[in-house]
Design an enzyme around this catalytic site. Sequence first.
Site, PDB file in Angstrom:
ATOM      1  N   ASP A  95      10.192   7.475  19.200  1.00  0.00           N
ATOM      2  CA  ASP A  95      10.125   8.024  19.801  1.00  0.00           C
ATOM      3  C   ASP A  95       8.558   8.947  20.317  1.00  0.00           C
ATOM      4  OD1 ASP A  95      10.268  10.155  22.090  1.00  0.00           O
ATOM      5  OD2 ASP A  95      10.993  11.795  20.457  1.00  0.00           O
TER       6      ASP A  95
ATOM      7  N   ASP B 164      20.440  10.331  18.858  1.00  0.00           N
ATOM      8  CA  ASP B 164      19.818  10.323  17.717  1.00  0.00           C
ATOM      9  C   ASP B 164      19.664  12.079  17.224  1.00  0.00           C
ATOM     10  OD1 ASP B 164      17.630  10.894  19.990  1.00  0.00           O
ATOM     11  OD2 ASP B 164      16.924  11.898  18.065  1.00  0.00           O
TER      12      ASP B 164
ATOM     13  N   CYS C 251      37.231  12.372   3.095  1.00  0.00           N
ATOM     14  CA  CYS C 251      35.697  11.450   3.134  1.00  0.00           C
ATOM     15  C   CYS C 251      35.688  10.560   2.323  1.00  0.00           C
ATOM     16  CB  CYS C 251      34.380  12.910   3.399  1.00  0.00           C
ATOM     17  SG  CYS C 251      33.162  11.323   3.651  1.00  0.00           S
TER      18      CYS C 251
ATOM     19  N   CYS D  96      32.200   8.768   1.428  1.00  0.00           N
ATOM     20  CA  CYS D  96      30.935   8.787   0.417  1.00  0.00           C
ATOM     21  C   CYS D  96      30.632   9.586  -0.371  1.00  0.00           C
ATOM     22  CB  CYS D  96      30.442  10.044   1.752  1.00  0.00           C
ATOM     23  SG  CYS D  96      29.942  11.362   0.971  1.00  0.00           S
TER      24      CYS D  96
ATOM     25  N   CYS E  71      31.566  12.952  -1.512  1.00  0.00           N
ATOM     26  CA  CYS E  71      33.183  13.641  -1.768  1.00  0.00           C
ATOM     27  C   CYS E  71      33.851  12.810  -2.699  1.00  0.00           C
ATOM     28  CB  CYS E  71      32.999  13.512  -0.157  1.00  0.00           C
ATOM     29  SG  CYS E  71      32.803  14.221   0.953  1.00  0.00           S
TER      30      CYS E  71
ATOM     31  N   HIS F  54      26.318  12.853   2.815  1.00  0.00           N
ATOM     32  CA  HIS F  54      27.797  13.188   3.559  1.00  0.00           C
ATOM     33  C   HIS F  54      27.289  13.379   5.007  1.00  0.00           C
ATOM     34  CE1 HIS F  54      31.761  15.063   4.311  1.00  0.00           C
ATOM     35  NE2 HIS F  54      31.241  16.018   4.911  1.00  0.00           N
TER      36      HIS F  54
HETATM   37 ZN   LIG Z   1      31.228  12.531   1.889  1.00  0.00          ZN
END
Ligand SMILES: [Zn+2]
Length: 390
Positions: A97, A270, A308, A310, A313, A339
């Site tokens: 940016d 973003d 989830c 990830c 999790c 996460h």
């Molecule tokens: Zn997660």
Amino acid sequence: MTLSAALSFDIKAVDVASNARRGTLQTGHGRVETPTFMAVGTRATVTGLTPADLADIGAQVVLGNTYHLMLRPGPELFRRVGGIHAFMGWSGPVLTDSGGYQIFSLAEDRTLSERGARFRSYTDQRMHMLSPERSIEMQTAIGSDIMMVLDVCVDSRSDEATLRDAMERTHRWAKRSLDARTNPAQALFAIVQGGVRRELRKESAGVLTAMPFDGFAIGGLAVGDARAEREDMTHFSAELLPRDRPRYLMGVGTPADLLEAIAAGVDMFDCILPTHLAWQGTAFTGTGRVRLTRGPNAQADVPLDAECTCSTCRLYSRAYLHHLFKCSEPLGPRLVSLHNLHHYHALMAEARRAIEAGTYAAFAKRKLEAIDRHEHSTKRFGADVAVAAS
Ligand SMILES: [Zn+2]
């Protein structure tokens, strides 16, 4: 199509019942599948996460900020080490940016003129000048794959004269930015301004798309506007932009905002929201936002989000995350950042698959309904949170 030496953009599919596009952006540091969310790494770091973490959660682009990186560590360091990719250990695409928003929102002792913005540095109290040429020079030193023009950012609901002045200066600065570009391997995007006024947005898109930019951003939203106005302006502005160039909606927003903007034909996003809220202990889940610091989570021996995939999790409970926040342990914000960014990137991946299948409109409707259903208030995600890059 090939836009310049720096970038090519191909649209692979368009949704049947919306303007959603599925594209591929080829940069000097690799391919980006769109629609895409870009992780905000203002100071050459996504706070608390390593480039390996970012790759694990599916991040494709990291966003750096010219204003902050100009003040510290400064252009000489980037020239010496050969740019931001080597400096931060991220080999994928980087977008920078220009600093326009920071000049508007952060700079102290600021005076704006046709030449640029003069302001006092928060690092050493010295006066600096950020002009369109200086911003391009800094972004050239940083070595980003996509540079942004310096724009004049004002409150989107300012009076018409203020919005017009800011827009017209943004156009003159866009031309100066094009003239200042020295490295053809770096793409340059212009930023459409005009606040929440349709006639100004139309004029801004007309002037800027007549110049040879590699892509176009919709700027100046999430700065004072309400959600409905933002959505209306996003749809209106996206339709004014050339179909064969990438479209980037700056600084927006919640998962619901992204779903709406993808339907309008936006390709790139973003927002600091997923990382900013992670540091406050708030997580995005498929069933709404979870505030981990709240009492009931102390005994919750369940994953943050059962759906989830990830690592946070898979490996940890809500009770453990609650404990980390209560003890102010830095692992807490780090695990929730992982996460939240995974949540955003997984949503983008689902959106891309839905566009390919020609089912995006139905997919987005289902997702938006689920988000609404899990919120207690009538507003999605609780508020018209207007958050732009800090
Ligand atoms: Zn997660």
